[in-house]
Design a protein around this motif. Structure first.
Motif, PDB file in Angstrom:
ATOM      1  N   VAL A   1     -60.754  19.337   6.701  1.00  0.00           N
ATOM      2  CA  VAL A   1     -59.944  18.196   6.295  1.00  0.00           C
ATOM      3  C   VAL A   1     -59.284  18.532   4.963  1.00  0.00           C
ATOM      4  O   VAL A   1     -59.942  18.998   4.035  1.00  0.00           O
ATOM      5  N   PHE A   2     -57.975  18.308   4.894  1.00  0.00           N
ATOM      6  CA  PHE A   2     -57.254  18.382   3.628  1.00  0.00           C
ATOM      7  C   PHE A   2     -56.890  16.958   3.229  1.00  0.00           C
ATOM      8  O   PHE A   2     -56.288  16.225   4.019  1.00  0.00           O
ATOM      9  N   ARG A   3     -57.257  16.552   2.025  1.00  0.00           N
ATOM     10  CA  ARG A   3     -56.988  15.183   1.596  1.00  0.00           C
ATOM     11  C   ARG A   3     -56.460  15.170   0.160  1.00  0.00           C
ATOM     12  O   ARG A   3     -56.617  16.134  -0.588  1.00  0.00           O
ATOM     13  N   GLY A   4     -55.837  14.043  -0.213  1.00  0.00           N
ATOM     14  CA  GLY A   4     -55.370  13.873  -1.575  1.00  0.00           C
ATOM     15  C   GLY A   4     -54.206  12.901  -1.664  1.00  0.00           C
ATOM     16  O   GLY A   4     -53.668  12.450  -0.652  1.00  0.00           O
ATOM     17  N   PRO A   5     -53.785  12.572  -2.895  1.00  0.00           N
ATOM     18  CA  PRO A   5     -52.689  11.632  -3.114  1.00  0.00           C
ATOM     19  C   PRO A   5     -51.360  12.186  -2.606  1.00  0.00           C
ATOM     20  O   PRO A   5     -51.054  13.369  -2.789  1.00  0.00           O
ATOM     21  N   ASN A   6     -50.566  11.335  -1.992  1.00  0.00           N
ATOM     22  CA  ASN A   6     -49.301  11.732  -1.385  1.00  0.00           C
ATOM     23  C   ASN A   6     -48.252  10.669  -1.649  1.00  0.00           C
ATOM     24  O   ASN A   6     -48.545   9.476  -1.663  1.00  0.00           O
ATOM     25  N   GLY A   7     -47.010  11.089  -1.847  1.00  0.00           N
ATOM     26  CA  GLY A   7     -45.923  10.141  -1.979  1.00  0.00           C
ATOM     27  C   GLY A   7     -45.717   9.627  -3.397  1.00  0.00           C
ATOM     28  O   GLY A   7     -46.247  10.173  -4.369  1.00  0.00           O
ATOM     29  N   ALA A   8     -44.931   8.564  -3.500  1.00  0.00           N
ATOM     30  CA  ALA A   8     -44.521   8.036  -4.802  1.00  0.00           C
ATOM     31  C   ALA A   8     -45.714   7.577  -5.634  1.00  0.00           C
ATOM     32  O   ALA A   8     -46.673   7.012  -5.123  1.00  0.00           O
ATOM     33  N   ASN A   9     -45.615   7.835  -6.936  1.00  0.00           N
ATOM     34  CA  ASN A   9     -46.637   7.393  -7.872  1.00  0.00           C
ATOM     35  C   ASN A   9     -45.937   6.876  -9.125  1.00  0.00           C
ATOM     36  O   ASN A   9     -44.717   6.990  -9.255  1.00  0.00           O
TER      37      ASN A   9
ATOM     38  N   HIS B   1     -48.569  17.130  12.842  1.00  0.00           N
ATOM     39  CA  HIS B   1     -48.832  17.990  13.995  1.00  0.00           C
ATOM     40  C   HIS B   1     -50.323  17.921  14.299  1.00  0.00           C
ATOM     41  O   HIS B   1     -51.108  17.415  13.499  1.00  0.00           O
ATOM     42  N   PRO B   2     -50.758  18.436  15.441  1.00  0.00           N
ATOM     43  CA  PRO B   2     -52.133  18.218  15.894  1.00  0.00           C
ATOM     44  C   PRO B   2     -53.234  18.708  14.960  1.00  0.00           C
ATOM     45  O   PRO B   2     -54.227  18.027  14.780  1.00  0.00           O
ATOM     46  N   ASP B   3     -53.105  19.872  14.391  1.00  0.00           N
ATOM     47  CA  ASP B   3     -54.163  20.440  13.558  1.00  0.00           C
ATOM     48  C   ASP B   3     -53.573  20.954  12.255  1.00  0.00           C
ATOM     49  O   ASP B   3     -52.414  21.362  12.208  1.00  0.00           O
ATOM     50  N   PRO B   4     -54.392  20.996  11.199  1.00  0.00           N
ATOM     51  CA  PRO B   4     -55.737  20.439  11.061  1.00  0.00           C
ATOM     52  C   PRO B   4     -55.678  18.960  10.683  1.00  0.00           C
ATOM     53  O   PRO B   4     -54.590  18.358  10.691  1.00  0.00           O
ATOM     54  N   VAL B   5     -56.819  18.373  10.320  1.00  0.00           N
ATOM     55  CA  VAL B   5     -56.833  16.991   9.853  1.00  0.00           C
ATOM     56  C   VAL B   5     -56.279  16.958   8.429  1.00  0.00           C
ATOM     57  O   VAL B   5     -56.789  17.638   7.536  1.00  0.00           O
ATOM     58  N   VAL B   6     -55.218  16.194   8.218  1.00  0.00           N
ATOM     59  CA  VAL B   6     -54.629  16.009   6.891  1.00  0.00           C
ATOM     60  C   VAL B   6     -54.660  14.523   6.582  1.00  0.00           C
ATOM     61  O   VAL B   6     -54.035  13.721   7.270  1.00  0.00           O
ATOM     62  N   PHE B   7     -55.403  14.151   5.554  1.00  0.00           N
ATOM     63  CA  PHE B   7     -55.601  12.743   5.211  1.00  0.00           C
ATOM     64  C   PHE B   7     -54.821  12.445   3.937  1.00  0.00           C
ATOM     65  O   PHE B   7     -55.210  12.857   2.842  1.00  0.00           O
ATOM     66  N   LEU B   8     -53.675  11.750   4.087  1.00  0.00           N
ATOM     67  CA  LEU B   8     -52.778  11.471   2.981  1.00  0.00           C
ATOM     68  C   LEU B   8     -53.078  10.101   2.381  1.00  0.00           C
ATOM     69  O   LEU B   8     -53.087   9.096   3.088  1.00  0.00           O
ATOM     70  N   GLU B   9     -53.306  10.070   1.091  1.00  0.00           N
ATOM     71  CA  GLU B   9     -53.658   8.837   0.395  1.00  0.00           C
ATOM     72  C   GLU B   9     -52.538   8.437  -0.568  1.00  0.00           C
ATOM     73  O   GLU B   9     -51.707   9.268  -0.950  1.00  0.00           O
ATOM     74  N   ASN B  10     -52.510   7.180  -0.963  1.00  0.00           N
ATOM     75  CA  ASN B  10     -51.552   6.718  -1.963  1.00  0.00           C
ATOM     76  C   ASN B  10     -52.319   6.336  -3.217  1.00  0.00           C
ATOM     77  O   ASN B  10     -53.114   5.398  -3.203  1.00  0.00           O
ATOM     78  N   GLU B  11     -52.073   7.073  -4.288  1.00  0.00           N
ATOM     79  CA  GLU B  11     -52.846   6.862  -5.508  1.00  0.00           C
ATOM     80  C   GLU B  11     -52.669   5.467  -6.093  1.00  0.00           C
ATOM     81  O   GLU B  11     -53.572   4.922  -6.734  1.00  0.00           O
ATOM     82  N   LEU B  12     -51.514   4.863  -5.858  1.00  0.00           N
ATOM     83  CA  LEU B  12     -51.265   3.523  -6.370  1.00  0.00           C
ATOM     84  C   LEU B  12     -52.153   2.477  -5.697  1.00  0.00           C
ATOM     85  O   LEU B  12     -52.306   1.362  -6.210  1.00  0.00           O
ATOM     86  N   LEU B  13     -52.731   2.830  -4.553  1.00  0.00           N
ATOM     87  CA  LEU B  13     -53.579   1.886  -3.819  1.00  0.00           C
ATOM     88  C   LEU B  13     -55.069   2.064  -4.114  1.00  0.00           C
ATOM     89  O   LEU B  13     -55.876   1.240  -3.682  1.00  0.00           O
ATOM     90  N   TYR B  14     -55.445   3.122  -4.813  1.00  0.00           N
ATOM     91  CA  TYR B  14     -56.867   3.409  -5.010  1.00  0.00           C
ATOM     92  C   TYR B  14     -57.642   2.220  -5.563  1.00  0.00           C
ATOM     93  O   TYR B  14     -58.759   1.940  -5.147  1.00  0.00           O
TER      94      TYR B  14
END
Length: 252
Positions: A137-145, A162-175
């Protein structure tokens, strides 16, 4: 920041909650609410307690608070800011059956590790005719901040749809924002229907599809325009573009 273990990729989307973790959370969290930061932390904690998952990369958002103390430095690795380095370590570990969660401080800099993400993690299963699995899994903050320049603000949802791998995009403004949660979230059998959009609000005249922070803005449309708009949250199905939900909305 790094986590190693065998099944974090199934649970990063909130696939299930164990009863003991749920009971503990119910004691410390306000009834009926949870911040995005708390939800991510509890999901990681759940997975690390279930298997040998580990964390790798640079953590700057307190998502992993308490996990180093609980699981130790062998499973929670705070690395230098070397995206190609810690992403490559994660992919190699996944080849050997571990289940790393690799954290990018900001997803713009996943470009430094794009070869590992695409040519290794994304393509190995297909190239090996299913013989090589890369459970990562690759994760972290993504997009406008807020208060950052363009190198810290690009959205990479289209890049990683795309199908692989799992990429979990978060929005830091929502934390730090709290959202309502139901009691069923704490049940061990709780499961989100991945691949199916969530209808946040029914509407008559137009359908707005969005995900992450923009869902909140979409919900405000009829507030000051007087438009009855359906709002679909496609965060569970960005990879599949929620074609079924979009087509159903277009034909009804």
């Amino acid at each position: 920041f790094f986590f190693l273990g065998p099944s974090i990729d199934r649970k990063m989307w909130g696939i299930a909650r164990r009863k003991n973790l749920g009971q503990a959370l119910q004691k410390v969290l306000p009834a009926g609410s949870m911040t995005v930061r708390e939800a991510l932390n509890s999901a990681l904690d759940e997975e690390m307690s279930a298997d040998h998952s580990f964390l790798d990369g640079l953590e700057s958002t307190r998502i992993s608070k308490g996990l180093l103390e609980k699981y130790g430095p062998d499973r929670v690795l705070d690395t230098p800011i070397t995206e190609a380095g810690f992403a490559g370590i994660g992919v190699g570990a996944a080849y050997y059956g571990l289940r790393p969660v690799v954290k990018f401080m900001i997803f713009n800099f996943s470009m430094q590790a794009i070869d590992h993400i695409i040519n290794s993690a994304a393509k190995s299963n297909c190239m090996s005719v299913g013989q090589i699995s890369v459970p990562i899994v690759f994760r972290g903050p993504n997009g406008a901040n807020a208060g950052v320049d363009v190198q810290h603000s690009q959205c990479y949802a289209a890049w990683y749809a795309h199908p692989d791998p799992v990429v979990f995009l978060e929005n830091e403004l929502l934390y730090g924002e709290s959202f309502p949660i139901s009691a069923e979230v704490f049940d061990s059998s709780f499961c989100l229907p991945i691949g199916k959009a969530k209808i946040e609000r029914e509407g008559k005249y137009v359908t707005i599809t969005s995900f992450s922070k923009m869902v909140g803005h979409a919900l405000q449309v009829d507030t000051f325009k007087g438009i009855s708009a359906e709002v679909d949250d496609i965060v569970r199905a960005v990879k599949r573009a929620c074609y079924r939900s979009i087509l159903m909305a277009a034909t009804t």
